[in-house]
Design an enzyme around this catalytic site. Structure first.
Site, mmCIF file in Angstrom:
data_model
loop_
_atom_site.group_PDB
_atom_site.id
_atom_site.type_symbol
_atom_site.label_atom_id
_atom_site.label_comp_id
_atom_site.label_asym_id
_atom_site.label_seq_id
_atom_site.Cartn_x
_atom_site.Cartn_y
_atom_site.Cartn_z
ATOM 1 N N ILE A 172 -8.219 -16.320 38.764
ATOM 2 C CA ILE A 172 -7.350 -17.146 39.613
ATOM 3 C C ILE A 172 -6.379 -16.302 40.442
ATOM 4 O O ILE A 172 -6.102 -15.145 40.105
ATOM 5 C CB ILE A 172 -6.580 -18.197 38.769
ATOM 6 C CG1 ILE A 172 -5.749 -17.527 37.675
ATOM 7 C CG2 ILE A 172 -7.557 -19.196 38.157
ATOM 8 C CD1 ILE A 172 -4.813 -18.470 36.959
ATOM 9 N N PRO A 173 -5.848 -16.880 41.512
ATOM 10 C CA PRO A 173 -4.974 -16.149 42.428
ATOM 11 C C PRO A 173 -3.487 -16.345 42.107
ATOM 12 O O PRO A 173 -3.136 -16.989 41.123
ATOM 13 C CB PRO A 173 -5.308 -16.785 43.771
ATOM 14 C CG PRO A 173 -5.583 -18.214 43.436
ATOM 15 C CD PRO A 173 -6.172 -18.218 42.051
ATOM 16 N N PRO A 199 -5.374 -14.210 35.052
ATOM 17 C CA PRO A 199 -4.439 -14.540 36.137
ATOM 18 C C PRO A 199 -4.338 -13.373 37.132
ATOM 19 O O PRO A 199 -4.831 -12.278 36.858
ATOM 20 C CB PRO A 199 -3.109 -14.745 35.408
ATOM 21 C CG PRO A 199 -3.230 -13.979 34.131
ATOM 22 C CD PRO A 199 -4.684 -13.902 33.788
ATOM 23 N N ALA A 200 -3.710 -13.622 38.260
ATOM 24 C CA ALA A 200 -3.543 -12.570 39.269
ATOM 25 C C ALA A 200 -2.526 -11.542 38.786
ATOM 26 O O ALA A 200 -1.614 -11.859 38.023
ATOM 27 C CB ALA A 200 -3.105 -13.175 40.591
ATOM 28 N N SER A 251 -9.663 -14.790 47.604
ATOM 29 C CA SER A 251 -10.025 -14.477 48.981
ATOM 30 C C SER A 251 -11.524 -14.607 49.207
ATOM 31 O O SER A 251 -12.324 -14.449 48.293
ATOM 32 C CB SER A 251 -9.577 -13.053 49.317
ATOM 33 O OG SER A 251 -10.263 -12.133 48.492
ATOM 34 N N GLU A 272 -13.726 -21.079 45.133
ATOM 35 C CA GLU A 272 -12.789 -21.779 46.008
ATOM 36 C C GLU A 272 -12.079 -20.694 46.790
ATOM 37 O O GLU A 272 -11.300 -19.929 46.232
ATOM 38 C CB GLU A 272 -11.843 -22.640 45.170
ATOM 39 C CG GLU A 272 -11.241 -23.767 45.963
ATOM 40 C CD GLU A 272 -9.874 -23.386 46.455
ATOM 41 O OE1 GLU A 272 -9.796 -22.990 47.646
ATOM 42 O OE2 GLU A 272 -8.922 -23.458 45.694
ATOM 43 N N CYS A 306 -4.235 -22.112 50.278
ATOM 44 C CA CYS A 306 -5.561 -21.997 50.901
ATOM 45 C C CYS A 306 -5.828 -23.157 51.840
ATOM 46 O O CYS A 306 -6.534 -23.023 52.834
ATOM 47 C CB CYS A 306 -6.639 -21.916 49.839
ATOM 48 S SG CYS A 306 -6.452 -23.169 48.574
ATOM 49 N N GLN A 353 1.184 -8.470 50.665
ATOM 50 C CA GLN A 353 0.976 -9.707 51.416
ATOM 51 C C GLN A 353 1.911 -9.752 52.622
ATOM 52 O O GLN A 353 1.521 -10.165 53.706
ATOM 53 C CB GLN A 353 1.172 -10.914 50.495
ATOM 54 C CG GLN A 353 0.779 -12.245 51.115
ATOM 55 C CD GLN A 353 -0.673 -12.292 51.578
ATOM 56 O OE1 GLN A 353 -1.534 -11.607 51.055
ATOM 57 N NE2 GLN A 353 -0.937 -13.091 52.597
ATOM 58 N N LYS A 356 0.493 -7.662 55.292
ATOM 59 C CA LYS A 356 -0.650 -8.315 55.924
ATOM 60 C C LYS A 356 -0.165 -9.353 56.955
ATOM 61 O O LYS A 356 -0.685 -9.419 58.068
ATOM 62 C CB LYS A 356 -1.507 -8.991 54.844
ATOM 63 C CG LYS A 356 -2.738 -9.653 55.432
ATOM 64 C CD LYS A 356 -3.538 -10.465 54.433
ATOM 65 C CE LYS A 356 -4.498 -11.372 55.216
ATOM 66 N NZ LYS A 356 -5.183 -12.347 54.374
HETATM 67 P P1 NAI Z 1 -7.985 -11.556 45.793
HETATM 68 O O1 NAI Z 1 -9.158 -12.402 46.122
HETATM 69 O O2 NAI Z 1 -8.153 -10.083 45.762
HETATM 70 O O3 NAI Z 1 -7.401 -11.984 44.366
HETATM 71 C C1 NAI Z 1 -7.713 -13.176 43.673
HETATM 72 C C2 NAI Z 1 -8.057 -12.862 42.215
HETATM 73 O O4 NAI Z 1 -9.271 -12.112 42.158
HETATM 74 C C3 NAI Z 1 -7.026 -12.005 41.488
HETATM 75 O O5 NAI Z 1 -6.929 -12.449 40.151
HETATM 76 C C4 NAI Z 1 -7.635 -10.607 41.549
HETATM 77 O O6 NAI Z 1 -7.200 -9.770 40.520
HETATM 78 C C5 NAI Z 1 -9.115 -10.927 41.400
HETATM 79 N N1 NAI Z 1 -10.033 -9.919 41.936
HETATM 80 C C6 NAI Z 1 -9.819 -8.997 42.910
HETATM 81 N N2 NAI Z 1 -10.925 -8.277 43.122
HETATM 82 C C7 NAI Z 1 -11.868 -8.748 42.284
HETATM 83 C C8 NAI Z 1 -13.245 -8.405 42.033
HETATM 84 N N3 NAI Z 1 -13.871 -7.463 42.717
HETATM 85 N N4 NAI Z 1 -13.929 -9.111 41.092
HETATM 86 C C9 NAI Z 1 -13.324 -10.095 40.410
HETATM 87 N N5 NAI Z 1 -12.033 -10.446 40.594
HETATM 88 C C10 NAI Z 1 -11.308 -9.786 41.517
HETATM 89 O O7 NAI Z 1 -6.830 -11.939 46.787
HETATM 90 P P2 NAI Z 1 -5.585 -11.008 47.228
HETATM 91 O O8 NAI Z 1 -6.028 -9.627 47.550
HETATM 92 O O9 NAI Z 1 -4.533 -11.171 46.220
HETATM 93 O O10 NAI Z 1 -5.179 -11.728 48.585
HETATM 94 C C11 NAI Z 1 -5.809 -11.345 49.791
HETATM 95 C C12 NAI Z 1 -5.995 -12.530 50.692
HETATM 96 O O11 NAI Z 1 -6.837 -13.482 50.072
HETATM 97 C C13 NAI Z 1 -4.736 -13.285 51.001
HETATM 98 O O12 NAI Z 1 -4.047 -12.703 52.040
HETATM 99 C C14 NAI Z 1 -5.287 -14.633 51.357
HETATM 100 O O13 NAI Z 1 -5.693 -14.659 52.690
HETATM 101 C C15 NAI Z 1 -6.497 -14.781 50.475
HETATM 102 N N6 NAI Z 1 -6.237 -15.576 49.267
HETATM 103 C C16 NAI Z 1 -6.732 -16.828 49.199
HETATM 104 C C17 NAI Z 1 -6.473 -17.615 48.100
HETATM 105 C C18 NAI Z 1 -6.972 -18.997 47.990
HETATM 106 O O14 NAI Z 1 -6.427 -19.766 47.228
HETATM 107 N N7 NAI Z 1 -8.005 -19.358 48.687
HETATM 108 C C19 NAI Z 1 -5.646 -17.140 46.994
HETATM 109 C C20 NAI Z 1 -5.215 -15.761 47.121
HETATM 110 C C21 NAI Z 1 -5.494 -15.047 48.235
#
Ligand code: NAI
Ligand code: MG
Length: 491
Positions: A172-173, A199-200, A251, A272, A306, A353, A356
């Site tokens: 989760i994020p 969790p993130a 993401s 999602e 999101c 963030q 970004k």
């Molecule tokens: P992210 O997608 O990297 O992080 C979300 C979760 O995935 C975190 O728990 C992270 O530790 C985990 N994760 C990261 N790399 C992974 C991998 N290779 N395999 C499995 N899990 C992994 O998002 P980040 O870098 O925190 O945010 C970047 C952008 O993503 C944001 O600027 C935003 O645009 C978007 N985002 C969208 C979200 C949504 O709810 N749709 C939520 C968070 C970010």
């Protein structure tokens, strides 16, 4: 250069009203450890990796606690605990009994609601008004809702036998940390699965508090395991042979990595991902309500949503009036201390963030967009970004196409209904959208033609455990919430 607003425009109105004094929620009664271990098999366990990382308060840039970083051996231990609990206890338990445990978690969350809300705001930067009124009550509501389904699954799938999938890996994020944990854990448990949740890395604390609640609810050990860490820990969950299903929110980039990793395996998944929602305002809309909806849609939770209404389409005939009203309203938004009950916009979740957001805003300006920001004062320490709008942008502009995930709104105009629909659909995403009009027929016409999973009419960002949520195109696949959310955890 960004043009900045001035309080002068709205000074008259506000001088005659009131200025708010600070009303901070006190964190004095909050008990946080200095160090958090992994929650595996019902116990807090030091990581075999021996590694820890810090989680900080983004409003102060101060360290809150050290949190364990789970390595491969730790993920192995969590998955094996979940498998044992699945085989020996949880999948065998009468569904009615499973429901009772889930109710117990919901009630304990309600009892500790204030504490959870404060920790959510400290760790992630969101205003206490939101964590108190939205995140925490909705998270508890999801446990209540799915507790009710546990012994009624056969009614959800008439003519079929409801069978759990096994062990679910859930990632989760950081934008709705506790709420996303609830979205993922509650339906999984109700359907008879066991869970390994990550969790993130910037917001692990409320999930760890939820681990305490789960322990206090006497859930059989191993049914829920919570492992902390960053991307590598997430990848270890995704690639683990002992996992039957992956549920991911985050993401689009990471979603694609996960989808590739799972191709050719028997693991099921729901993703999602990002969004770039269109909020469409027709000339017959209630304009002041629409302004509130716009503000709520994009500035809510610092735009870390999101389904944020990050693209605004206004019918040309009302564009000037709406823009003036929107700028006035932006001037009144309070940016600052997340624990202050008056705060509208809290801290940006992390320095990464913030960078970004800054770089995308710069690109928007370089592309010729006209940038306008409110004139609010910002605290000297912490990660902050003023509410920002862009006009004079093209469909092809990067800030119109890309998810910014910050309080930044791109505004365009349209003349006809058809033009609005076409522009709204011109995006790689399809998660959500909003329509503002006095005419029901227009609502139906527009919402039936917009390719997005969730559409709101004359409101925005409304959530309820009974209604499904999810996207089209690059916004992901599968649905969470409601009855639809059950099938994601059943064979
Ligand atoms: P992210 O997608 O990297 O992080 C979300 C979760 O995935 C975190 O728990 C992270 O530790 C985990 N994760 C990261 N790399 C992974 C991998 N290779 N395999 C499995 N899990 C992994 O998002 P980040 O870098 O925190 O945010 C970047 C952008 O993503 C944001 O600027 C935003 O645009 C978007 N985002 C969208 C979200 C949504 O709810 N749709 C939520 C968070 C970010
Ligand atoms: Mg943090």
């Amino acid at each position: 250069m960004a043009k900045q607003g001035s309080k002068k425009n709205v000074k008259l109105k506000f001088d005659t009203q009131w200025q708010y004094s600070a009303a901070p929620e006190s964190p004095d009664h909050i008990i946080l450890s200095d160090k958090y271990d992994l929650f595996i098999n019902g116990k807090f366990t030091p990581p075999q990796s021996k590694k820890y990382f810090d989680t900080i308060n983004p409003a102060k840039e101060t360290r809150i606690a050290s949190v364990a970083e789970a390595g491969q051996a730790d993920v192995d231990a969590a998955v094996s605990a979940a498998r044992q609990a699945y085989n020996k206890v949880w999948s065998k338990m009468p569904a009615r009994e499973r429901g009772k445990y889930i109710y117990r978690i919901a009630r304990l969350m309600q009892e500790r609601a204030r504490e959870l809300a404060i920790i959510e705001s400290m760790d992630g930067g969101k205003p206490i008004r939101e964590s108190r009124d939205i995140d925490v009550p909705l998270a508890a509501a999801h446990f209540f809702y799915y507790a009710g389904w546990a012994d009624k699954l056969d009614y959800a799938l008439p003519g079929m036998k409801a069978e759990p999938m096994g062990v679910a890996g859930q990632i989760i994020p950081w934008n709705f940390p506790l709420l996303m944990a609830a979205w993922k854990i509650a339906p999984a448990l109700a359907c008879g699965n066991t869970v390994v949740l990550k969790p993130a890395e910037t917001t692990p604390l409320t999930a760890l508090k939820l681990a305490e609640i789960i322990r206090d609810a006497d859930l059989p050990p191993g049914v829920v395991n919570i492992v902390t860490g960053a991307g590598a820990t997430g990848a270890a969950i995704v690639n683990h042979a002992g996992i039957d299903k992956i549920a991911f929110t985050g993401s689009t980039d990471v979603g694609k990595i996960i989808q590739k990793a799972l191709a050719g395996t028997s693991k099921k998944f729901t993703l999602e991902l990002g969004g770039k929602a269109a909020n469409i305002i027709f000339e017959d809309a209630a304009i002041d309500q629409a302004v509130e909806g716009i503000v709520n849609g994009i500035f809510f939770n610092q735009g870390h949503v999101c389904c944020a209404g990050s693209r605004l389409f206004v019918q040309e005939s009302i564009a000037n009036t709406l823009l003036r009203k929107l700028k006035d309203r932006m001037e009144t938004l309070i940016v600052g201390d997340p624990l202050d009950k008056n705060t509208d916009i809290g801290a940006i979740n992390s320095r990464d963030q913030l960078n970004k957001i800054k770089s995308l805003v710069k690109i928007g300006i370089n592309e010729g967009g006209e940038c306008y920001q409110s004139s609010c004062s910002l605290p000297s320490k912490g990660f902050w970004f003023r509410p920002t709008i862009f006009t004079n942008v093209a469909q092809s502009s990067k800030i119109v196409q890309e998810e910014i995930f910050g309080p930044v709104l791109a505004i365009q105009t349209f003349r006809t209904v058809e033009e609005a629909i076409e522009k709204a659909n011109n995006t790689p995403y399809g998660l959500s959208g909003g329509v503002w009009t006095d005419k029901g027929s227009k609502v139906f016409k527009v919402t039936s033609k917009i390719k997005a999973g969730v559409l709101w009419a004359n409101t925005f960002n409304k959530f309820d455990p009974t209604s499904p949520f999810g996207g089209y195109k690059e916004s992901g696949s599968g649905r969470e919430g409601g009855m639809h959310g059950l099938s994601a955890y059943l064979k």
